[in-house]
Scaffold this active site. Structure first.
Site, PDB file in Angstrom:
ATOM      1  N   LYS A   1       0.924  -1.397   0.183  1.00 47.54           N
ATOM      2  CA  LYS A   1       0.119  -0.025   0.194  1.00 47.54           C
ATOM      3  C   LYS A   1       0.894   1.342  -0.049  1.00 47.54           C
ATOM      4  O   LYS A   1       2.194   1.329   0.183  1.00 47.54           O
ATOM      5  CB  LYS A   1      -0.895   0.017   1.130  1.00 47.54           C
ATOM      6  CG  LYS A   1      -0.282   0.074   2.379  1.00 47.54           C
ATOM      7  CD  LYS A   1      -1.309  -0.108   3.702  1.00 47.54           C
ATOM      8  CE  LYS A   1      -0.352  -0.290   4.981  1.00 47.54           C
ATOM      9  NZ  LYS A   1      -1.259  -0.027   6.197  1.00 47.54           N
TER      10      LYS A   1
ATOM     11  N   ARG B   1     -11.530  -0.349  13.485  1.00 49.67           N
ATOM     12  CA  ARG B   1     -11.448   0.449  12.357  1.00 49.67           C
ATOM     13  C   ARG B   1     -12.301  -0.149  11.114  1.00 49.67           C
ATOM     14  O   ARG B   1     -12.944   0.390  10.790  1.00 49.67           O
ATOM     15  CB  ARG B   1      -9.903   0.433  12.048  1.00 49.67           C
ATOM     16  CG  ARG B   1      -9.666   1.375  10.739  1.00 49.67           C
ATOM     17  CD  ARG B   1      -8.272   1.693  10.524  1.00 49.67           C
ATOM     18  NE  ARG B   1      -7.398   0.384  10.316  1.00 49.67           N
ATOM     19  CZ  ARG B   1      -6.044   0.494  10.041  1.00 49.67           C
ATOM     20  NH1 ARG B   1      -5.317   1.651  10.186  1.00 49.67           N
ATOM     21  NH2 ARG B   1      -5.431  -0.895   9.766  1.00 49.67           N
TER      22      ARG B   1
ATOM     23  N   TYR C   1      14.946  31.419   8.776  1.00 49.25           N
ATOM     24  CA  TYR C   1      13.859  32.324   8.969  1.00 49.25           C
ATOM     25  C   TYR C   1      13.780  32.163  10.420  1.00 49.25           C
ATOM     26  O   TYR C   1      14.101  31.058  11.266  1.00 49.25           O
ATOM     27  CB  TYR C   1      12.556  31.418   8.538  1.00 49.25           C
ATOM     28  CG  TYR C   1      12.263  31.891   6.973  1.00 49.25           C
ATOM     29  CD1 TYR C   1      12.243  32.992   6.472  1.00 49.25           C
ATOM     30  CD2 TYR C   1      12.505  30.668   6.231  1.00 49.25           C
ATOM     31  CE1 TYR C   1      12.089  33.162   5.191  1.00 49.25           C
ATOM     32  CE2 TYR C   1      12.248  30.635   4.867  1.00 49.25           C
ATOM     33  CZ  TYR C   1      11.864  32.187   4.355  1.00 49.25           C
ATOM     34  OH  TYR C   1      12.012  32.350   3.058  1.00 49.25           O
TER      35      TYR C   1
ATOM     36  N   MET D   1      11.298  25.640   2.766  1.00 50.50           N
ATOM     37  CA  MET D   1      10.374  24.892   1.809  1.00 50.50           C
ATOM     38  C   MET D   1      11.270  23.922   0.880  1.00 50.50           C
ATOM     39  O   MET D   1      11.082  22.972   0.844  1.00 50.50           O
ATOM     40  CB  MET D   1       9.492  25.785   1.074  1.00 50.50           C
ATOM     41  CG  MET D   1       8.518  25.110   0.188  1.00 50.50           C
ATOM     42  SD  MET D   1       7.364  26.204  -0.503  1.00 50.50           S
ATOM     43  CE  MET D   1       6.387  26.773   0.810  1.00 50.50           C
TER      44      MET D   1
END
Length: 409
Positions: A74, A173, A300, A348
């Site tokens: 998965k 679940r 930053y 980023m």
């Protein structure tokens, strides 16, 4: 249990209009095969084919043919690239593959895999209908869902093979809770729903703790046996399965008829199981190296102040690539075999590392964010300690955010 075919058709139609049949972006059968040029990428992951095959072989040896393997692939093989790894799965004779999305099912079938294909979560009804061409076996743990799935199967003129999920371990679940009278009635009723062929009964363990697994296993064995007796299911035609990677490695009695390893296939195991090899490495480049005087701040928010005249290397990776802000002022990377610290906030698309004590570092050097470089290593334990979460929480993102390169070793 009455249910309007018209309402079902309308609801499925709206779902298909609003959402694609795939539960993930389209995957490529060949994405990342060795022709990818790392010089064209700011960051990438390397997938070790030999290590993956070694892990399958190691597991096959441990099971000694007593239980079959369902390789859980998965999340695009946990970020490792399902299209890249299916040739190995086929070559190693793995009889069953577990996936989550229809897109993964498509890639598995287009790879030439003819074996058993299981969805390891409950599908949306629209997904279930769209997946019928892939001959995927579905997880069912709810009577209402079973009835609706039956109508879909009837409309397509074919039975649907299902695995009946039980909530034996308290995961709460996907499974029917057999501790209540209503739950027991529902479980029996699911076995009687037309157009559904119950071929397996399964559960999933909630905790990586041997005692907890054994308690859940005891409950599952009792509940599954009760269900087979009351519903008059032929035990010889029912596959019982429960074991994830942890249970497979640590609780042998949980193997039953089939095991469902995921992380172990990629070397993500408890520390004592060193026989399994890590399959993925996460890498980037040094863009440039600049010198800055003592007292300058970095990044930053000015979260780091240089305590000496320093050389800082600019690395072409950031949180958009999966190298999270949690590594701000805490992470370590490898360059030329040196362990160098992350300084300042992870941006980023960029992070900065202090290479003052590594004078040979230069523009273009390879950076290892996770994995080995020479004798040095960024380990699972240190990554998890900094990130405060399982490594899978990271490497699934790394693999799905960056180009993948298949390596033979």
């Amino acid at each position: 249990m009455p249910f309007s075919r018209t309402l079902l058709a309308l609801s499925l139609g709206m779902a298909l209009l609003q959402n694609p049949a795939f539960a993930a972006p389209p995957l490529s059968m060949t994405d990342g095969v060795a022709q990818v040029n790392t010089q064209d990428s700011n960051a990438w992951v390397e997938i070790n084919k030999a290590a993956f095959e070694h892990n399958i072989r190691t597991l096959q040896t441990a099971l000694a043919g007593k239980s079959q393997i369902c390789a859980v692939l998965k999340a695009d093989a946990y970020g490792h690239g399902i299209g890249l790894l299916m040739p190995s799965v086929i070559a190693m004779g793995v009889p069953c593959v577990g996936v989550a999305s229809n897109e993964e099912a498509r890639v598995v079938r287009e790879s030439g895999f003819k074996g058993q294909l299981i969805r390891v979560r409950t599908a949306a009804l629209s997904e279930l209908e769209a997946a019928l061409p892939y001959n995927m076996e579905e997880l069912v743990g709810n009577l209402d869902f079973a009835v609706k799935a039956s109508l879909i199967a009837e409309d397509h003129g074919r039975p649907l093979v299902v695995h009946l999920g039980l909530n034996s371990s308290g995961m709460s679940r996907n499974g029917v809770d057999m501790t209540t009278a209503q739950g027991r009635r529902d479980a029996v009723a699911i076995t009687k729903v037309p157009n559904l062929e119950v071929r397996a009964i399964m559960t999933h363990f909630a905790v990586e703790d041997a005692a907890d697994v054994r308690a859940g296993l005891k409950a599952f064995n009792q509940q599954a046996q009760w269900l087979m007796n009351v519903a008059q299911l032929d035990r010889s035609k029912i596959t019982l399965h429960a074991a994830n990677s942890f249970a497979t490695l640590e609780v042998p009695e949980s193997h039953l008829d089939m095991v469902r390893p995921g992380g172990a296939l990629f070397g993500d195991t408890v520390p004592s199981h060193t026989e399994y090899k890590r399959v993925m490495q996460f890498k980037s480049h040094v863009a440039s190296v600049n010198s800055y005087p003592k007292g300058n701040t970095v990044g930053y928010g000015r979260t780091y102040t240089l305590g000496r005249d320093s050389r800082l290397a600019n690395i072409t990776v950031g949180y958009s690539d999966g190298y999270r802000r949690a590594f701000t002022n805490k992470g370590i990377v490898l360059i030329n075999g040196h362990r160098v610290p992350v300084v300042g906030k992870v941006s980023m698309n960029t992070l900065m590392v202090d290479v003052t004590d590594a004078p040979d570092v230069k523009s273009g050097d390879e950076v290892v964010l996770f994995g080995h470089q020479g004798k040095a290593e960024i380990t699972q334990a240190e990554i998890e300690d900094i990130n405060g979460a399982l490594l899978a929480d990271l490497y699934t993102v790394w693999g799905n955010s960056n180009p993948k390169i298949l390596k033979d070793q």
